[in-house]
Write a protein that holds these residues in place. Structure first.
Motif, short mmCIF file in Angstrom:
data_model
loop_
_atom_site.label_atom_id
_atom_site.label_comp_id
_atom_site.label_asym_id
_atom_site.label_seq_id
_atom_site.Cartn_x
_atom_site.Cartn_y
_atom_site.Cartn_z
N TRP A 94 1.16 -0.98 -0.20
CA TRP A 94 0.12 0.00 -0.01
C TRP A 94 1.11 1.31 -0.13
CZ3 TRP A 94 -5.25 0.81 -0.20
CH2 TRP A 94 -5.85 2.16 0.08
N HIS A 95 0.98 1.77 -1.12
CA HIS A 95 1.81 3.24 -1.07
C HIS A 95 0.87 4.15 -1.62
CE1 HIS A 95 4.62 5.74 -3.22
NE2 HIS A 95 5.48 5.51 -2.23
N HIS A 96 0.77 5.22 -0.83
CA HIS A 96 -0.49 6.18 -1.23
C HIS A 96 0.17 7.63 -1.11
CE1 HIS A 96 -4.72 7.87 0.21
NE2 HIS A 96 -4.11 8.70 -0.87
N LYS A 97 0.07 8.18 -2.38
CA LYS A 97 0.68 9.54 -2.55
C LYS A 97 -0.59 10.62 -2.54
CE LYS A 97 2.45 7.99 -6.41
NZ LYS A 97 2.59 6.51 -6.27
N HIS A 98 -0.33 11.63 -1.71
CA HIS A 98 -1.56 12.65 -1.54
C HIS A 98 -0.85 13.95 -2.11
CE1 HIS A 98 -3.54 10.35 1.73
NE2 HIS A 98 -2.21 9.87 1.68
N PHE A 99 -1.34 14.44 -3.09
CA PHE A 99 -0.81 15.78 -3.98
C PHE A 99 -1.86 16.78 -3.53
CE2 PHE A 99 1.24 12.27 -6.47
CZ PHE A 99 2.39 12.77 -6.20
N LEU A 100 -1.57 18.09 -3.34
CA LEU A 100 -2.27 19.10 -3.37
C LEU A 100 -1.42 20.34 -4.26
CD1 LEU A 100 -2.86 19.45 0.62
CD2 LEU A 100 -4.53 18.79 -1.30
N LYS A 101 -2.75 21.11 -4.88
CA LYS A 101 -2.22 22.12 -5.73
C LYS A 101 -3.20 23.23 -5.70
CE LYS A 101 -3.10 20.85 -10.53
NZ LYS A 101 -2.73 20.50 -11.70
N GLU A 102 -2.68 24.49 -5.89
CA GLU A 102 -3.73 25.76 -5.81
C GLU A 102 -4.20 25.67 -7.24
OE1 GLU A 102 -3.03 29.40 -3.18
OE2 GLU A 102 -1.15 29.05 -4.19
N ILE A 103 -5.49 25.89 -7.10
CA ILE A 103 -6.06 26.19 -8.66
C ILE A 103 -6.97 27.35 -8.38
CG2 ILE A 103 -6.18 23.74 -9.27
CD1 ILE A 103 -9.17 23.51 -8.25
N GLU A 104 -7.58 28.12 -9.58
CA GLU A 104 -8.22 29.03 -9.32
C GLU A 104 -9.66 28.73 -8.67
OE1 GLU A 104 -10.80 32.27 -12.07
OE2 GLU A 104 -9.17 30.98 -13.14
N GLY A 105 -9.69 29.64 -7.35
CA GLY A 105 -10.76 29.46 -6.62
C GLY A 105 -10.74 28.33 -5.56
N GLY A 106 -9.56 27.77 -5.28
CA GLY A 106 -9.64 26.53 -4.48
C GLY A 106 -8.16 25.69 -4.46
N VAL A 107 -8.50 24.47 -4.39
CA VAL A 107 -7.27 23.64 -4.17
C VAL A 107 -7.59 22.33 -5.03
CG1 VAL A 107 -8.07 22.54 -1.95
CG2 VAL A 107 -5.45 22.60 -2.76
N GLN A 108 -6.98 21.63 -5.44
CA GLN A 108 -7.11 20.22 -6.18
C GLN A 108 -6.28 19.18 -5.21
OE1 GLN A 108 -5.43 18.62 -9.84
NE2 GLN A 108 -7.58 18.84 -10.41
N MET A 109 -7.11 18.04 -4.87
CA MET A 109 -6.30 17.27 -3.98
C MET A 109 -6.25 16.15 -5.27
SD MET A 109 -8.65 17.31 -0.67
CE MET A 109 -9.21 15.73 -1.01
N GLU A 110 -5.34 15.37 -5.01
CA GLU A 110 -5.12 14.00 -6.05
C GLU A 110 -4.53 12.83 -5.13
OE1 GLU A 110 -2.73 13.13 -10.35
OE2 GLU A 110 -2.13 14.68 -8.95
N ASP A 111 -5.02 11.96 -5.26
CA ASP A 111 -4.63 10.66 -4.52
C ASP A 111 -4.17 9.64 -5.60
OD1 ASP A 111 -5.26 10.79 -1.50
OD2 ASP A 111 -6.90 11.69 -2.61
N ILE A 112 -3.02 8.97 -5.48
CA ILE A 112 -2.57 7.83 -6.20
C ILE A 112 -1.98 6.83 -5.13
CG2 ILE A 112 -0.88 7.09 -7.88
CD1 ILE A 112 -0.79 10.16 -8.92
N ILE A 113 -2.89 5.71 -5.26
CA ILE A 113 -2.65 4.64 -4.48
C ILE A 113 -2.22 3.31 -5.42
CG2 ILE A 113 -3.65 3.13 -2.80
CD1 ILE A 113 -5.61 5.88 -3.18
N ASP A 114 -0.97 3.07 -5.12
CA ASP A 114 -0.70 1.60 -5.74
C ASP A 114 -0.74 0.64 -4.54
OD1 ASP A 114 0.40 2.36 -8.33
OD2 ASP A 114 1.73 3.82 -7.21
N TYR A 115 -1.30 -0.51 -5.07
CA TYR A 115 -1.62 -1.48 -3.90
C TYR A 115 -1.44 -2.78 -4.34
CZ TYR A 115 -6.41 -1.40 -5.58
OH TYR A 115 -7.57 -1.36 -6.33
N LYS A 116 -1.38 -4.14 -3.57
CA LYS A 116 -1.22 -5.22 -3.90
C LYS A 116 -1.88 -6.12 -3.10
CE LYS A 116 2.07 -9.13 -5.06
NZ LYS A 116 1.66 -9.97 -4.30
N LEU A 117 -2.45 -7.16 -3.39
CA LEU A 117 -3.39 -8.03 -2.39
C LEU A 117 -2.58 -9.09 -2.16
CD1 LEU A 117 -6.98 -7.72 -4.24
CD2 LEU A 117 -5.86 -6.41 -2.31
N PRO A 118 -2.77 -9.58 -0.86
CA PRO A 118 -2.02 -10.98 -0.44
C PRO A 118 -3.00 -12.05 -1.15
CG PRO A 118 -3.65 -10.18 1.07
CD PRO A 118 -3.50 -8.94 0.16
#
Length: 154
Positions: A94-118
């Protein structure tokens, strides 16, 4: 070895500062997690996120089975992104990247999760019928909860 990726973005009508403040305070994770998951932080959440932080949770993801989950915050770039990695828990990876960046009128949240099941092939078999729908449900809940807290981006 099959590695899956979940990619989500959400825009919110708040400042980058406010988003960062909320998302990097581990106690707020409980607020944006469905109640039925019985999410409870046991230790490590007494301060905002920092690289090397270990956070221990108990969670009940499926079938009422309580599961211990230990995450390490491995990377933090202030007001830009942070990464959490499962050190112990239900996933083989489980590797979860949380990105934030300013956009006009707010913020953009981006999540990228790479995962492998047992469980190899068995894990791959249950992915489309159990794991993927459950992850989508959890992130849809989070989207709704963040809009309730901060409003809808226009």
């Amino acid at each position: 070895m099959k590695i899956y990726t979940l990619h989500k973005t959400q825009n919110l009508p708040i400042s980058l500062e406010r988003a960062w403040e909320f998302l990097t305070y581990p106690q707020n994770l409980k607020t944006i997690t469905p109640d039925y998951m019985g999410f409870n932080i046991e230790s490590g959440a007494d301060r905002p996120m920092y690289a090397g932080q270990i956070i221990q949770y108990m969670v009940t993801p499926v079938l009422g089975i309580k599961t211990k989950w230990v995450s390490e915050i491995t990377h933090v770039i202030d007001h830009n992104y942070f990464v959490d990695e499962q050190r112990f828990g239900p996933y083989a990876l489980w590797h979860h990247k949380h990105f934030l960046k300013e956009i006009e009128g707010g913020v953009q949240m981006e999540d990228i999760i790479d995962y492998k099941l047992p469980l190899g092939f068995i894990g791959q078999m249950v992915h489309p019928i159990l794991v993927k729908p459950k992850l989508e449900e959890i992130f849809n809940y989070r989207t709704q909860k963040l809009e309730e807290l901060f409003g809808t981006y226009k």
